[in-house]
Design an enzyme around this catalytic site. Structure first.
Site, PDB file in Angstrom:
ATOM      1  N   ASP A  29       0.864  -1.187   0.000  1.00 46.66           N
ATOM      2  CA  ASP A  29       0.000   0.000   0.000  1.00 46.66           C
ATOM      3  C   ASP A  29       0.901   1.238   0.000  1.00 46.66           C
ATOM      4  O   ASP A  29       1.839   1.338   0.796  1.00 46.66           O
ATOM      5  CB  ASP A  29      -0.907  -0.004   1.241  1.00 46.66           C
ATOM      6  N   ILE A  30       0.620   2.168  -0.888  1.00 50.85           N
ATOM      7  CA  ILE A  30       1.474   3.349  -1.060  1.00 50.85           C
ATOM      8  C   ILE A  30       1.403   4.273   0.158  1.00 50.85           C
ATOM      9  O   ILE A  30       2.295   5.085   0.378  1.00 50.85           O
ATOM     10  CB  ILE A  30       1.087   4.108  -2.359  1.00 50.85           C
ATOM     11  N   HIS A  93     -10.298  -5.772  -2.808  1.00 55.56           N
ATOM     12  CA  HIS A  93      -8.948  -6.047  -2.292  1.00 55.56           C
ATOM     13  C   HIS A  93      -9.032  -6.266  -0.798  1.00 55.56           C
ATOM     14  O   HIS A  93      -9.970  -5.802  -0.140  1.00 55.56           O
ATOM     15  CB  HIS A  93      -7.996  -4.881  -2.589  1.00 55.56           C
ATOM     16  N   HIS A  95      -6.615  -5.758   2.776  1.00 57.40           N
ATOM     17  CA  HIS A  95      -5.422  -5.157   3.364  1.00 57.40           C
ATOM     18  C   HIS A  95      -4.835  -6.165   4.349  1.00 57.40           C
ATOM     19  O   HIS A  95      -5.553  -6.644   5.239  1.00 57.40           O
ATOM     20  CB  HIS A  95      -5.785  -3.907   4.181  1.00 57.40           C
TER      21      HIS A  95
HETATM   22  P1  5GP Z   1      -9.841   1.176   0.463  1.00 62.88           P
HETATM   23  O1  5GP Z   1     -10.409   1.240  -0.937  1.00 62.88           O
HETATM   24  O2  5GP Z   1      -9.782  -0.230   0.987  1.00 62.88           O
HETATM   25  O3  5GP Z   1     -10.541   2.112   1.402  1.00 62.88           O
HETATM   26  O4  5GP Z   1      -8.344   1.694   0.408  1.00 62.88           O
HETATM   27  C1  5GP Z   1      -7.564   1.663  -0.769  1.00 62.88           C
HETATM   28  C2  5GP Z   1      -6.095   1.617  -0.417  1.00 62.88           C
HETATM   29  O5  5GP Z   1      -5.374   1.675  -1.646  1.00 62.88           O
HETATM   30  C3  5GP Z   1      -5.597   2.771   0.463  1.00 62.88           C
HETATM   31  O6  5GP Z   1      -4.982   2.240   1.635  1.00 62.88           O
HETATM   32  C4  5GP Z   1      -4.599   3.509  -0.425  1.00 62.88           C
HETATM   33  O7  5GP Z   1      -3.469   3.967   0.291  1.00 62.88           O
HETATM   34  C5  5GP Z   1      -4.226   2.454  -1.462  1.00 62.88           C
HETATM   35  N1  5GP Z   1      -3.894   3.033  -2.754  1.00 62.88           N
HETATM   36  C6  5GP Z   1      -4.631   3.939  -3.443  1.00 62.88           C
HETATM   37  N2  5GP Z   1      -4.023   4.245  -4.605  1.00 62.88           N
HETATM   38  C7  5GP Z   1      -2.882   3.507  -4.647  1.00 62.88           C
HETATM   39  C8  5GP Z   1      -1.825   3.401  -5.599  1.00 62.88           C
HETATM   40  O8  5GP Z   1      -1.811   4.024  -6.652  1.00 62.88           O
HETATM   41  N3  5GP Z   1      -0.801   2.537  -5.299  1.00 62.88           N
HETATM   42  C9  5GP Z   1      -0.802   1.797  -4.148  1.00 62.88           C
HETATM   43  N4  5GP Z   1       0.249   0.984  -3.939  1.00 62.88           N
HETATM   44  N5  5GP Z   1      -1.770   1.892  -3.227  1.00 62.88           N
HETATM   45  C10 5GP Z   1      -2.801   2.738  -3.471  1.00 62.88           C
END
Ligand code: 5GP
Length: 130
Positions: A29-30, A93, A95
């Protein structure tokens, strides 16, 4: 339009890749909530995780398991937790987030600051144990 995760899987956007097979892709995660925060993504682009086909959904956890074990070996957290949120990126996805003694439990809102060199080192440390 392809999701940001599909673009990462296709290699159009760079990532700190951890593991890949024909159905799944895992990468750091970035914006990590803890050192070793990994996202595990099915290549099939479906927004809501519970809309995935049963075999892809079950396989997602199986694909995540050795990565969680690698996190445990690499960083010795209390254990590695798993969260499904999906509010930001509309591509299913999970985590994987190691939980360390200084911060039991986790919150996706609390981030740790890691440089790109540190992220690369974290990815290398995880991959060594796969
Ligand atoms: P969620 O959709 O589960 O709320 O969170 C999405 C996750 O994807 C976040 O923790 C965010 O930091 C990560 N994320 C969003 N865009 C990118 C990206 O371009 N690259 C990476 N490696 N992680 C990302």
């Amino acid at each position: 339009m392809a999701s940001i995760f599909s673009k990462i899987i296709a290699g159009d956007i760079p990532s700190y890749k951890i593991a890949e097979n024909d159905k799944y892709y895992a990468f750091l995660d970035i914006n990590p909530a803890a050192k070793g925060h990994v996202l595990v993504v099915p290549k099939q682009e479906v927004d809501y995780i519970f809309d995935l086909d049963d075999d892809i959904l079950g396989g997602l956890i199986k694909f995540a398991k050795p990565i969680a074990k690698a996190l445990d070996t690499a960083f010795s957290p209390i254990r590695t937790g798993i969260i499904v949120e999906g509010l930001e990126v509309p591509h299913a996805h999970v985590h994987l987030i190691p939980m360390y003694p200084d911060r039991k439990g986790f919150s996706l809102g609390k981030k740790v600051d890691l440089s790109s060199d540190e992220m690369q080192q974290v990815a290398n440390d995880i991959r060594k144990h796969l």
